[in-house]
Design a protein around this motif. Sequence first.
Motif, PDB file in Angstrom:
ATOM      1  N   TYR A  67       9.342   5.670  12.952  1.00  8.23           N
ATOM      2  CA  TYR A  67      10.016   6.199  14.141  1.00  8.23           C
ATOM      3  C   TYR A  67       9.905   7.709  14.136  1.00  8.23           C
ATOM      4  O   TYR A  67      10.453   8.371  13.264  1.00  8.23           O
ATOM      5  N   ALA A  68       9.190   8.248  15.105  1.00  7.75           N
ATOM      6  CA  ALA A  68       8.959   9.696  15.121  1.00  7.75           C
ATOM      7  C   ALA A  68       9.074  10.279  16.522  1.00  7.75           C
ATOM      8  O   ALA A  68       8.422  11.249  16.862  1.00  7.75           O
ATOM      9  N   MET A  69       9.906   9.662  17.315  1.00  8.61           N
ATOM     10  CA  MET A  69      10.124  10.154  18.670  1.00  8.61           C
ATOM     11  C   MET A  69      11.236  11.202  18.665  1.00  8.61           C
ATOM     12  O   MET A  69      12.043  11.245  17.734  1.00  8.61           O
ATOM     13  N   GLU A 127       0.827  -1.207   0.000  1.00  6.54           N
ATOM     14  CA  GLU A 127       0.000   0.000   0.000  1.00  6.54           C
ATOM     15  C   GLU A 127       0.863   1.260   0.000  1.00  6.54           C
ATOM     16  O   GLU A 127       0.566   2.228  -0.702  1.00  6.54           O
ATOM     17  N   THR A 128       1.935   1.247   0.767  1.00  8.95           N
ATOM     18  CA  THR A 128       2.833   2.393   0.791  1.00  8.95           C
ATOM     19  C   THR A 128       3.580   2.519  -0.531  1.00  8.95           C
ATOM     20  O   THR A 128       3.848   3.630  -0.988  1.00  8.95           O
ATOM     21  N   GLN A 129       3.880   1.388  -1.182  1.00 11.99           N
ATOM     22  CA  GLN A 129       4.497   1.436  -2.510  1.00 11.99           C
ATOM     23  C   GLN A 129       3.593   2.188  -3.483  1.00 11.99           C
ATOM     24  O   GLN A 129       4.052   3.070  -4.210  1.00 11.99           O
ATOM     25  N   LEU A 130       2.313   1.834  -3.487  1.00 12.34           N
ATOM     26  CA  LEU A 130       1.358   2.506  -4.372  1.00 12.34           C
ATOM     27  C   LEU A 130       1.253   3.993  -4.044  1.00 12.34           C
ATOM     28  O   LEU A 130       1.184   4.835  -4.941  1.00 12.34           O
ATOM     29  N   LEU A 131       1.240   4.316  -2.765  1.00  9.50           N
ATOM     30  CA  LEU A 131       1.172   5.708  -2.341  1.00  9.50           C
ATOM     31  C   LEU A 131       2.393   6.481  -2.835  1.00  9.50           C
ATOM     32  O   LEU A 131       2.267   7.585  -3.373  1.00  9.50           O
ATOM     33  N   LEU A 132       3.566   5.913  -2.675  1.00 11.21           N
ATOM     34  CA  LEU A 132       4.789   6.576  -3.138  1.00 11.21           C
ATOM     35  C   LEU A 132       4.742   6.819  -4.644  1.00 11.21           C
ATOM     36  O   LEU A 132       5.064   7.916  -5.111  1.00 11.21           O
ATOM     37  N   GLU A 133       4.341   5.795  -5.393  1.00  8.36           N
ATOM     38  CA  GLU A 133       4.245   5.952  -6.844  1.00  8.36           C
ATOM     39  C   GLU A 133       3.278   7.083  -7.197  1.00  8.36           C
ATOM     40  O   GLU A 133       3.573   7.919  -8.048  1.00  8.36           O
ATOM     41  N   HIS A 134       2.132   7.101  -6.530  1.00  7.79           N
ATOM     42  CA  HIS A 134       1.119   8.115  -6.809  1.00  7.79           C
ATOM     43  C   HIS A 134       1.604   9.521  -6.462  1.00  7.79           C
ATOM     44  O   HIS A 134       1.434  10.461  -7.247  1.00  7.79           O
ATOM     45  N   GLU A 180      18.422  12.934   5.025  1.00  9.00           N
ATOM     46  CA  GLU A 180      17.133  13.535   5.385  1.00  9.00           C
ATOM     47  C   GLU A 180      16.269  12.443   6.005  1.00  9.00           C
ATOM     48  O   GLU A 180      16.596  11.256   5.932  1.00  9.00           O
ATOM     49  N   TYR A 181      15.169  12.864   6.601  1.00 10.69           N
ATOM     50  CA  TYR A 181      14.300  11.964   7.362  1.00 10.69           C
ATOM     51  C   TYR A 181      12.855  12.383   7.136  1.00 10.69           C
ATOM     52  O   TYR A 181      12.546  13.574   7.192  1.00 10.69           O
ATOM     53  N   VAL A 182      11.990  11.414   6.830  1.00  9.37           N
ATOM     54  CA  VAL A 182      10.555  11.663   6.696  1.00  9.37           C
ATOM     55  C   VAL A 182       9.825  10.613   7.524  1.00  9.37           C
ATOM     56  O   VAL A 182      10.035   9.408   7.340  1.00  9.37           O
ATOM     57  N   SER A 183       8.994  11.077   8.442  1.00 17.72           N
ATOM     58  CA  SER A 183       8.254  10.124   9.280  1.00 17.72           C
ATOM     59  C   SER A 183       6.899   9.801   8.643  1.00 17.72           C
ATOM     60  O   SER A 183       6.329  10.612   7.924  1.00 17.72           O
ATOM     61  N   LYS A 184       6.456   8.585   8.895  1.00 19.81           N
ATOM     62  CA  LYS A 184       5.146   8.132   8.422  1.00 19.81           C
ATOM     63  C   LYS A 184       4.121   8.487   9.486  1.00 19.81           C
ATOM     64  O   LYS A 184       4.436   8.399  10.666  1.00 19.81           O
ATOM     65  N   PRO A 185       2.911   8.828   9.102  1.00 20.41           N
ATOM     66  CA  PRO A 185       2.445   9.019   7.731  1.00 20.41           C
ATOM     67  C   PRO A 185       3.005  10.307   7.156  1.00 20.41           C
ATOM     68  O   PRO A 185       3.274  11.263   7.876  1.00 20.41           O
ATOM     69  N   PHE A 186       3.202  10.321   5.835  1.00 19.26           N
ATOM     70  CA  PHE A 186       3.785  11.475   5.168  1.00 19.26           C
ATOM     71  C   PHE A 186       2.837  11.991   4.093  1.00 19.26           C
ATOM     72  O   PHE A 186       1.914  11.298   3.675  1.00 19.26           O
ATOM     73  N   THR A 187       3.096  13.212   3.661  1.00 20.42           N
ATOM     74  CA  THR A 187       2.317  13.838   2.591  1.00 20.42           C
ATOM     75  C   THR A 187       3.222  14.037   1.377  1.00 20.42           C
ATOM     76  O   THR A 187       4.451  13.897   1.478  1.00 20.42           O
ATOM     77  N   ARG A 188       2.640  14.413   0.257  1.00 18.75           N
ATOM     78  CA  ARG A 188       3.427  14.744  -0.931  1.00 18.75           C
ATOM     79  C   ARG A 188       4.405  15.872  -0.584  1.00 18.75           C
ATOM     80  O   ARG A 188       5.569  15.837  -0.978  1.00 18.75           O
ATOM     81  N   ASP A 189       3.930  16.873   0.154  1.00 16.54           N
ATOM     82  CA  ASP A 189       4.799  17.991   0.525  1.00 16.54           C
ATOM     83  C   ASP A 189       5.980  17.534   1.373  1.00 16.54           C
ATOM     84  O   ASP A 189       7.102  18.014   1.195  1.00 16.54           O
TER      85      ASP A 189
END
Length: 127
Positions: free
Chosen positions: A89-91, A17-24, A105-114
């Motif tokens: 991991y977002a602590m 599901e996250t793969q599809l989200l990333l592609e989108h 760089e670091y992006v925590s889930k859940p993430f947005t396009r921005d």
Amino acid sequence: MPSPENPHILAVEDNSETQLLLEHLLKESYETEVVAGVEAALSAVEASSFEVLLLDINLSEDQTGTDLLHLIRERDGMAQVPAIALTAYAMPGDREDFLEKGFDEYVSKPFTRDDLTEAINSTLSPA
């Protein structure tokens, strides 16, 4: 539709599901190759060049995104390719921990396009 000028990104994520989200989320701005695990990522790196790596941290019980980053960095021409940790991991302190482990760089889930584009763009044109 991505153009040849769009940065080529390798995204490694084991959740379908996250793969599809990333592609989108990335398809309009980047040429993105999404693979599911360590072996597929290493094969992709051997077959193509990438401007940015997006690596999920929890890939399997045996190898993490951090392990994968170190394997990729050992490949010819890959030592300087920016890498972004994608993680739940977002602590407090987690971001600094991943930066110390070699991520740019670091992006925590859940993430947005921005969230993604900001991280990608900051690694492509560091201040």
